[in-house]
Design an enzyme around this catalytic site. Structure first.
Site, PDB file in Angstrom:
ATOM      1  CG  ASP A  85      -5.334   4.652   3.238  1.00  0.00           C
ATOM      2  OD1 ASP A  85      -5.329   4.164   4.426  1.00  0.00           O
ATOM      3  OD2 ASP A  85      -4.416   5.119   2.679  1.00  0.00           O
ATOM      4  CB  CYS A 103      -0.989  -0.138   1.342  1.00  0.00           C
ATOM      5  SG  CYS A 103      -0.346   0.140   2.839  1.00  0.00           S
ATOM      6  NE  ARG A 144      -4.902   1.285   1.762  1.00  0.00           N
ATOM      7  CZ  ARG A 144      -4.516   2.037   0.512  1.00  0.00           C
ATOM      8  NH1 ARG A 144      -5.613   1.666  -0.671  1.00  0.00           N
ATOM      9  NH2 ARG A 144      -3.660   2.642   0.084  1.00  0.00           N
TER      10      ARG A 144
END
Length: 151
Positions: A121, A8, A14
Site C-alpha cells: 500500500d 482495497c 491501489r
C-alpha cells in the site's frame, strides 16, 4: 463482457490504480472489459484518488478524471464477475461479507513468481512505482487468463 471490481482498504491508491491500469491494458489488447474499484472501509467516500496514484496514471497517459472513491456495496457481488483484492486483510473483509467464492481472490495470486503475497500500500510505503509495476504485471496475467479462457 467480463466485469471486474478491484478492492482495497480506502479506494484511493491501489484499487483505483488497478482499475485504470487494467482498463487501459484491456483496451490496448482489444479485450472488452468493464473495470471498477471500491474500498472496504468507506473512509474516503466521494474523494478523488490519491495524488500519487493520479501521477502514476498521468505518467502513463491514462486519464484519471471522473474518479470518486466508494465503499464496497452488497450489490457488487452479483454485479461483478470477479472481486479482486489487494491483500489478506481485504480478502478477509470481502469474504466475511460475501463468503468464500472462486470469484474473490488476491491479485497477487495471479503472479506467484513475483515474490509478493500482497500489493504494498503506497499510502504507507510512499512507493507508488512499486505498486504500479506489480499491478501492471498482475493485470497482464489477468488479461492473459481472460483471453485464454482460464477465467
Amino acid at each position: 463482457m467480463k466485469k471486474i471490481l478491484f478492492v482495497c482498504l480506502g479506494n484511493i491508491c491501489r484499487s483505483p490504480m488497478a482499475e485504470y491500469l487494467c482498463r487501459d491494458l484491456a483496451k490496448k489488447r482489444g479485450i472488452a472489459l468493464h473495470t471498477a474499484s471500491a474500498g472496504t472501509s468507506g473512509w474516503h467516500d466521494g474523494e478523488f484518488m490519491h495524488c500519487g496514484t493520479a501521477e502514476v496514471l498521468d505518467g502513463l497517459n491514462i486519464a484519471s478524471q471522473g474518479f470518486a472513491s466508494r465503499k464496497l456495496r452488497d450489490a457488487d457481488f452479483a454485479e461483478f464477475d470477479y472481486l479482486i483484492v489487494m491483500d489478506d486483510h481485504n480478502l478477509r473483509d470481502v469474504r466475511a461479507r460475501f463468503g468464500t467464492h472462486d470469484k474473490i481472490f488476491k491479485i497477487t495470486d495471479l503472479c506467484p513468481e513475483s515474490g509478493y503475497d500482497h500489493v504494498p500500500d503506497p499510502w504507507y510505503t510512499g512507493n507508488f512505482n512499486e505498486t504500479r509495476d506489480l499491478l501492471t504485471r498482475c493485470c497482464h496475467q489477468l488479461l492473459d487468463a481472460l483471453q485464454n479462457g482460464s477465467m
